[in-house]
Design a protein around this motif. Structure first.
Motif, PDB file in Angstrom:
ATOM      1  N   GLY A   8      -6.985  -5.286   4.225  1.00 36.43           N
ATOM      2  CA  GLY A   8      -6.097  -4.787   5.277  1.00 36.43           C
ATOM      3  C   GLY A   8      -6.733  -5.028   6.632  1.00 36.43           C
ATOM      4  N   ASN A   9      -5.972  -5.640   7.531  1.00 31.77           N
ATOM      5  CA  ASN A   9      -6.417  -5.834   8.916  1.00 31.77           C
ATOM      6  C   ASN A   9      -5.613  -4.854   9.774  1.00 31.77           C
ATOM      7  OD1 ASN A   9      -7.043  -6.665  11.478  1.00 31.77           O
ATOM      8  ND2 ASN A   9      -5.945  -8.626  11.346  1.00 31.77           N
ATOM      9  N   TRP A  10      -6.273  -3.755  10.144  1.00 29.99           N
ATOM     10  CA  TRP A  10      -5.551  -2.716  10.897  1.00 29.99           C
ATOM     11  C   TRP A  10      -5.264  -3.127  12.335  1.00 29.99           C
ATOM     12  CZ3 TRP A  10      -8.412   2.560   9.652  1.00 29.99           C
ATOM     13  CH2 TRP A  10      -8.319   2.809   8.277  1.00 29.99           C
ATOM     14  N   GLY A  92     -12.417 -15.339  13.226  1.00 35.27           N
ATOM     15  CA  GLY A  92     -11.509 -16.401  13.661  1.00 35.27           C
ATOM     16  C   GLY A  92     -10.050 -16.111  13.427  1.00 35.27           C
ATOM     17  N   HIS A  93      -9.670 -14.809  13.462  1.00 34.07           N
ATOM     18  CA  HIS A  93      -8.243 -14.486  13.356  1.00 34.07           C
ATOM     19  C   HIS A  93      -7.489 -15.218  14.463  1.00 34.07           C
ATOM     20  CE1 HIS A  93      -4.523 -12.175  13.449  1.00 34.07           C
ATOM     21  NE2 HIS A  93      -4.807 -11.802  12.219  1.00 34.07           N
ATOM     22  N   SER A  94      -6.257 -15.607  14.204  1.00 32.34           N
ATOM     23  CA  SER A  94      -5.515 -16.406  15.199  1.00 32.34           C
ATOM     24  C   SER A  94      -5.332 -15.643  16.512  1.00 32.34           C
ATOM     25  CB  SER A  94      -4.163 -16.846  14.645  1.00 32.34           C
ATOM     26  OG  SER A  94      -3.374 -15.723  14.366  1.00 32.34           O
ATOM     27  N   TYR A 164      -5.831 -18.222   4.631  1.00 33.46           N
ATOM     28  CA  TYR A 164      -4.874 -19.117   5.286  1.00 33.46           C
ATOM     29  C   TYR A 164      -3.768 -18.260   5.865  1.00 33.46           C
ATOM     30  CZ  TYR A 164      -0.867 -22.082   6.004  1.00 33.46           C
ATOM     31  OH  TYR A 164       0.238 -22.672   6.574  1.00 33.46           O
ATOM     32  N   GLU A 165      -3.646 -18.306   7.194  1.00 27.33           N
ATOM     33  CA  GLU A 165      -2.640 -17.491   7.873  1.00 27.33           C
ATOM     34  C   GLU A 165      -1.852 -18.355   8.854  1.00 27.33           C
ATOM     35  OE1 GLU A 165      -3.736 -13.075   7.825  1.00 27.33           O
ATOM     36  OE2 GLU A 165      -4.614 -13.926   9.629  1.00 27.33           O
ATOM     37  N   PRO A 166      -0.686 -18.843   8.432  1.00 24.24           N
ATOM     38  CA  PRO A 166       0.130 -19.603   9.387  1.00 24.24           C
ATOM     39  C   PRO A 166       0.490 -18.697  10.566  1.00 24.24           C
ATOM     40  CG  PRO A 166       1.335 -19.199   7.318  1.00 24.24           C
ATOM     41  CD  PRO A 166      -0.042 -18.660   7.125  1.00 24.24           C
ATOM     42  N   ALA A 169       3.776 -16.950  10.927  1.00 24.34           N
ATOM     43  CA  ALA A 169       4.155 -15.933   9.935  1.00 24.34           C
ATOM     44  C   ALA A 169       3.487 -14.591  10.210  1.00 24.34           C
ATOM     45  CB  ALA A 169       3.796 -16.411   8.528  1.00 24.34           C
ATOM     46  N   ILE A 170       2.578 -14.540  11.194  1.00 24.97           N
ATOM     47  CA  ILE A 170       1.816 -13.308  11.413  1.00 24.97           C
ATOM     48  C   ILE A 170       2.607 -12.346  12.280  1.00 24.97           C
ATOM     49  CG2 ILE A 170      -0.268 -12.319  12.434  1.00 24.97           C
ATOM     50  CD1 ILE A 170      -1.750 -14.825  11.673  1.00 24.97           C
ATOM     51  N   GLY A 171       2.917 -11.182  11.718  1.00 25.39           N
ATOM     52  CA  GLY A 171       3.603 -10.134  12.464  1.00 25.39           C
ATOM     53  C   GLY A 171       5.036 -10.479  12.838  1.00 25.39           C
ATOM     54  N   THR A 172       5.574 -11.547  12.247  1.00 25.32           N
ATOM     55  CA  THR A 172       6.916 -12.001  12.628  1.00 25.32           C
ATOM     56  C   THR A 172       7.972 -11.631  11.599  1.00 25.32           C
ATOM     57  OG1 THR A 172       6.555 -14.094  11.481  1.00 25.32           O
ATOM     58  CG2 THR A 172       5.998 -14.023  13.844  1.00 25.32           C
ATOM     59  N   GLY A 208      -2.199 -14.881   4.320  1.00 25.13           N
ATOM     60  CA  GLY A 208      -1.815 -13.818   5.251  1.00 25.13           C
ATOM     61  C   GLY A 208      -0.653 -14.249   6.105  1.00 25.13           C
ATOM     62  N   GLY A 209       0.248 -13.310   6.377  1.00 27.34           N
ATOM     63  CA  GLY A 209       1.416 -13.591   7.215  1.00 27.34           C
ATOM     64  C   GLY A 209       2.630 -12.898   6.640  1.00 27.34           C
ATOM     65  N   SER A 210       2.869 -11.662   7.162  1.00 26.94           N
ATOM     66  CA  SER A 210       4.042 -10.881   6.758  1.00 26.94           C
ATOM     67  C   SER A 210       4.133 -10.659   5.240  1.00 26.94           C
ATOM     68  CB  SER A 210       5.331 -11.517   7.303  1.00 26.94           C
ATOM     69  OG  SER A 210       5.301 -11.523   8.721  1.00 26.94           O
ATOM     70  N   VAL A 211       2.978 -10.420   4.605  1.00 27.34           N
ATOM     71  CA  VAL A 211       3.008 -10.047   3.182  1.00 27.34           C
ATOM     72  C   VAL A 211       3.496  -8.604   3.086  1.00 27.34           C
ATOM     73  CG1 VAL A 211       1.699  -9.735   1.048  1.00 27.34           C
ATOM     74  CG2 VAL A 211       1.107 -11.602   2.610  1.00 27.34           C
TER      75      VAL A 211
HETATM   76  C1  PEP Z   1      -2.804 -10.454  10.051  1.00 29.02           C
HETATM   77  O1  PEP Z   1      -2.885  -9.905  11.135  1.00 29.02           O
HETATM   78  O2  PEP Z   1      -3.811 -10.988   9.555  1.00 29.02           O
HETATM   79  C2  PEP Z   1      -1.508 -10.472   9.371  1.00 29.02           C
HETATM   80  C3  PEP Z   1      -1.367 -11.225   8.314  1.00 29.02           C
HETATM   81  O3  PEP Z   1      -0.515  -9.687   9.923  1.00 29.02           O
HETATM   82  P1  PEP Z   1       0.932  -9.364   9.264  1.00 29.02           P
HETATM   83  O4  PEP Z   1       0.701  -9.039   7.806  1.00 29.02           O
HETATM   84  O5  PEP Z   1       1.425  -8.176  10.038  1.00 29.02           O
HETATM   85  O6  PEP Z   1       1.772 -10.580   9.441  1.00 29.02           O
END
Ligand code: PEP
Length: 248
Positions: A8-10, A92-94, A164-166, A169-172, A208-211
């Protein structure tokens, strides 16, 4: 069998009161599982140490300095994270690359600083929407990966995790399809295999990305997806635990 991890990334969320309740629910709701990790903002690491020590849940930070100690106002070193019992650190989070200007070389230095102190880096890689649409996803994640492998060496990935976090897809709320994610995970594993087939077989690659609970199981069922890095849903204990169970 590679181990499964759900981290979990808070991000910059939480308070003493909110975290206290969340941690209790995560510990209770994920009992019997392994590979569960919570990454909080720095000031709360003492609280994670206090609440999670002796449980099955590991903890970590979301960043660290590439420097060891000294005149770096506002920075936090790897040794300080170790002092608070961290096992993991996100690197290295985006959001760090895009908002705080971290380059692939800085990311590589941070990765190395983490490992030199015995922390397990969770190295984030991913392309923007424009890069995906330009057909350069593999080149982008490849460059991000190669910068780290070049500095730390491929064997360093025996004790590391890749996420791998496109970026799109992050927070979208827009998730990569299981096949889109699998294709990039496979590409990364093949790239690693050229350098070390042994490491390629062992290194966990998280998506990672809106899981969310609704899409976790189908993502985690893909052969090269070894769990997830979870942002928004990691702040809701019931959702996070459900995602952890989907990886088990
Ligand atoms: C993240 O911040 O690494 C992430 C994947 O966020 P979210 O699950 O909210 O898209």
């Amino acid at each position: 069998m590679r181990r499964k991890i759900v981290a979990g990334n808070w991000k910059m969320n939480g308070s003493l009161a909110e975290n206290g309740a969340l941690l209790k629910e995560v510990v209770a709701g994920s009992s019997g599982l392994s590979g569960v990790v919570c990454c909080s903002p720095y000031p709360y690491l003492f609280q994670l140490q206090r609440e999670l020590q002796g449980t099955h849940v590991a903890w970590g930070a979301q960043n660290l300095s590439q420097f060891e100690r000294g005149a770096y106002t506002g920075e936090v070193s790897a040794a300080m994270l170790v002092d608070f019992g961290c096992s993991y650190v996100i690197i290295g989070h985006s959001e760090r690359r895009a908002i705080f200007g971290e380059t692939s070389m800085t990311v590589a230095e941070k990765f190395k600083a983490a490992q030199d102190s015995g922390l397990i880096p969770i190295l984030c890689l991913g392309e923007t929407l424009a890069e995906r649409e330009a057909g350069i996803t593999e080149a982008v994640v490849g460059e991000q990966f190669d910068a780290v492998a070049g500095l730390a060496g491929i064997d360093a990935f025996e004790q590391a995790v890749i996420a791998y976090e496109p970026v799109w897809a992050i927070g979208t709320g827009r998730t990569a399809t299981p096949q889109q994610a699998q294709d990039v995970h496979r590409h990364l594993r093949d790239r690693i295999a050229l350098m070390s087939p042994d490491v390629a077989g062992k290194v966990p690659i998280l998506y990672g990305g809106s899981v969310k609970p609704a899409n976790a199981a189908e993502l985690f069922a893909m052969p090269d997806i070894d769990g997830g890095l979870i942002g928004g849903a990691s702040l809701v204990a019931r959702d996070f635990c459900e995602i952890c169970r989907a990886a088990a």
